[in-house]
Write an enzyme that holds these catalytic residues in place. Structure first.
Site, short mmCIF file in Angstrom:
data_model
loop_
_atom_site.label_atom_id
_atom_site.label_comp_id
_atom_site.label_asym_id
_atom_site.label_seq_id
_atom_site.Cartn_x
_atom_site.Cartn_y
_atom_site.Cartn_z
N ARG A 26 0.82 -1.22 0.00
CA ARG A 26 0.00 0.00 0.00
C ARG A 26 0.86 1.27 0.00
NH1 ARG A 26 -4.90 -1.82 4.04
NH2 ARG A 26 -6.13 -2.83 2.41
N LYS A 189 -16.79 -11.82 5.93
CA LYS A 189 -17.63 -10.68 6.33
C LYS A 189 -19.01 -10.86 5.72
CE LYS A 189 -13.61 -7.81 6.07
NZ LYS A 189 -13.08 -7.28 4.82
N GLY A 342 -8.70 -7.12 1.04
CA GLY A 342 -7.34 -7.29 1.55
C GLY A 342 -6.87 -8.74 1.46
N GLY A 365 -13.64 -2.89 0.97
CA GLY A 365 -14.99 -2.40 1.22
C GLY A 365 -15.37 -1.30 0.24
P1 ADP Z 1 -11.37 -9.89 1.90
O1 ADP Z 1 -10.32 -9.37 2.84
O2 ADP Z 1 -10.79 -10.41 0.63
O3 ADP Z 1 -12.48 -8.91 1.69
P2 ADP Z 1 -12.71 -11.26 4.06
O4 ADP Z 1 -11.95 -10.41 5.00
O5 ADP Z 1 -14.17 -11.11 3.99
O6 ADP Z 1 -12.06 -11.16 2.59
O7 ADP Z 1 -12.47 -12.79 4.41
C1 ADP Z 1 -11.18 -13.37 4.42
C2 ADP Z 1 -11.12 -14.48 5.43
O8 ADP Z 1 -12.16 -15.41 5.19
C3 ADP Z 1 -9.85 -15.28 5.37
O9 ADP Z 1 -9.13 -15.04 6.55
C4 ADP Z 1 -10.31 -16.72 5.28
O10 ADP Z 1 -9.58 -17.59 6.12
C5 ADP Z 1 -11.74 -16.63 5.73
N1 ADP Z 1 -12.58 -17.72 5.24
C6 ADP Z 1 -12.85 -18.05 3.97
N2 ADP Z 1 -13.65 -19.14 3.90
C7 ADP Z 1 -13.91 -19.51 5.17
C8 ADP Z 1 -14.66 -20.56 5.78
N3 ADP Z 1 -15.32 -21.45 5.04
N4 ADP Z 1 -14.67 -20.62 7.13
C9 ADP Z 1 -14.01 -19.72 7.86
N5 ADP Z 1 -13.30 -18.70 7.37
C10 ADP Z 1 -13.23 -18.60 6.04
MG MG Z 2 -10.28 -9.20 4.99
#
Ligand code: ADP
Ligand code: MG
Length: 387
Positions: A26, A189, A342, A365
């Site tokens: 970043r 999320k 992220g 987000g």
């Molecule tokens: P991003 O940062 O790409 O927006 P999120 O923060 O929403 O994504 O989610 C990322 C997290 O989701 C990762 O740490 C991953 O381990 C978790 N994750 C993905 N699938 C599952 C699952 N089936 N059960 C628990 N955690 C999960």
């Molecule tokens: Mg995340």
């Protein structure tokens, strides 16, 4: 801009461990804007938040000091650290800096008025610059004093180069997506992203749902979900979305399950409606990887946000890796592909595929809200035209 103080809001919300920045992506992303302003002879005063301090004052764990050192290394020139923007000598420092010099102000969230977009706090930030440049796309969906408030106080208030690129890419995707237009959503999320699905449905041809979020949909279809993460208060919304757009929402056929994350030795692939009691879903299963990959490679526009599984813990990274490879294949075949979030960005970077998609968004987000068609307050507050 020569000789004037450019107050630049960036997103230096980077991981720091033991006082050392462990991922400088970043920081590097903001360098083009900082260098451009330096070359123009501006005095560059940088604002950023880092993490989620309590907002009641300085907290060592969330200090931007380590970022200041990394920035110095990357720029190859000294960076003045402004510890307290509220002190009178902070203003003096910004006025006495030589042209082309760079200063970094301590974490904006140490100010109690930052997140409430308090007017006096915005004024204190504004006193450190003569014009405003917002290069923090990742924070643009929040109306904070350093993103929104300050943009009304300094003129001109303009987008930085990184912000410009984000808006052009994401705006382009929205304004005229080549079809099929596919969204891939996963991660944890759930409450936030299930709203995103609702808003994206009218725009896209397919939404592929993976990650922890899939379990909430399985529950909505009446299946048991074992120990998987489910947001109970979103089950109803999931059911409503399925009733409304079952043809667009593509759910996994099955899941990779285990009794616990550290029990991958005894993992199993099961159908979506056969998750064993006490076991949790940690990834999408192999048939789903193939089906999702086929839809992605057949698409002309793809946006992806959220890993398909717990990719940090192999072998539960296989679903996420399959999606990342499909994104690269789709790009090679001429599709426009955008990755945001992220963790998703970290996953695709780790796989060495980040430069094989069209655009890696720096804002998770913010990119989702933008794609949903929401107004980002940090963008809306910028000037439309600069005389
Ligand atoms: P991003 O940062 O790409 O927006 P999120 O923060 O929403 O994504 O989610 C990322 C997290 O989701 C990762 O740490 C991953 O381990 C978790 N994750 C993905 N699938 C599952 C699952 N089936 N059960 C628990 N955690 C999960
Ligand atoms: Mg995340």
């Amino acid at each position: 801009m020569e000789g004037r103080r450019a107050l630049v809001r960036v997103d230096f919300n980077v991981p720091v461990r033991d006082g050392v920045v462990t991922d400088d992506t970043r920081i590097r992303a903001a360098l083009p804007t900082i260098r451009r302003l330096k070359d123009l002879g501006s005095r560059v005063v940088i604002l950023s938040h880092l993490g989620r301090p309590s907002g009641g004052g300085p907290e060592l764990n969330y200090s931007l000091r380590p970022v200041s050192r990394t920035l110095e290394t990357l720029l190859g020139s000294p960076v003045t650290f402004i510890e307290d923007p509220v002190q009178a000598d902070a203003i003096r420092t910004t006025r006495q800096m030589p042209r082309g010099a760079v200063a970094l102000v301590e974490n904006t969230r140490f100010q109690p008025g930052e997140e409430t977009n308090d007017a006096a706090t915005a004024e204190r930030f504004a006193a450190l610059g003569d014009f405003f440049v917002n290069d923090a796309f990742g924070s643009a969906h929040r109306a904070h004093a350093s993103t929104e408030g300050v943009a009304h106080l300094l003129k001109p208030a303009v987008a930085g180069l990184l912000m410009e690129r984000e808006l052009e890419y994401l705006g382009g995707v929205l304004a005229h997506p080549d079809r099929p237009f596919v969204a891939v959503l996963g991660g944890v999320k759930i409450s936030g992203k299930i709203e995103v699905i609702r808003n994206l449905l009218p725009l896209v041809d397919h939404v592929l749902v993976g990650g922890a979020m899939a379990a909430t949909f399985f529950r909505a279809k009446g299946a048991g979900t074992g120990a998987s993460l489910v947001e109970e208060d979103r089950v109803e919304l999931a059911a409503e979305l399925l009733a409304r757009a079952a043809d667009k929402i593509v759910l996994p056929d099955g899941a990779v399950v285990a009794e616990a994350l550290d029990r991958s030795d005894a993992r199993r692939e099961v159908a979506w409606d056969a998750l064993p009691d006490g076991w949790a879903m940690y990834d999408i299963d192999r048939p789903t990887c193939e089906r999702f990959a086929a839809i992605i490679t057949g698409a002309k526009t793809v946006v992806w946000n959220g890993p398909m599984g717990v990719f940090e813990t192999p072998p539960f990274d296989e679903g996420t890796a399959a999606i990342a490879r499909a994104m690269a294949d789709a790009t090679a075949a001429g599709a426009v592909t955008v990755v945001g979030g992220g963790d998703s960005v970290a996953a695709i970077a780790e796989l060495g595929l980040a430069d094989r998609v069209s655009h890696v968004s720096t804002g998770g987000g913010a990119s989702l809200e933008f794609l949903e068609g929401r107004v980002l307050p940090g963008v809306a507050a910028l000037d439309r035209r600069v005389a």
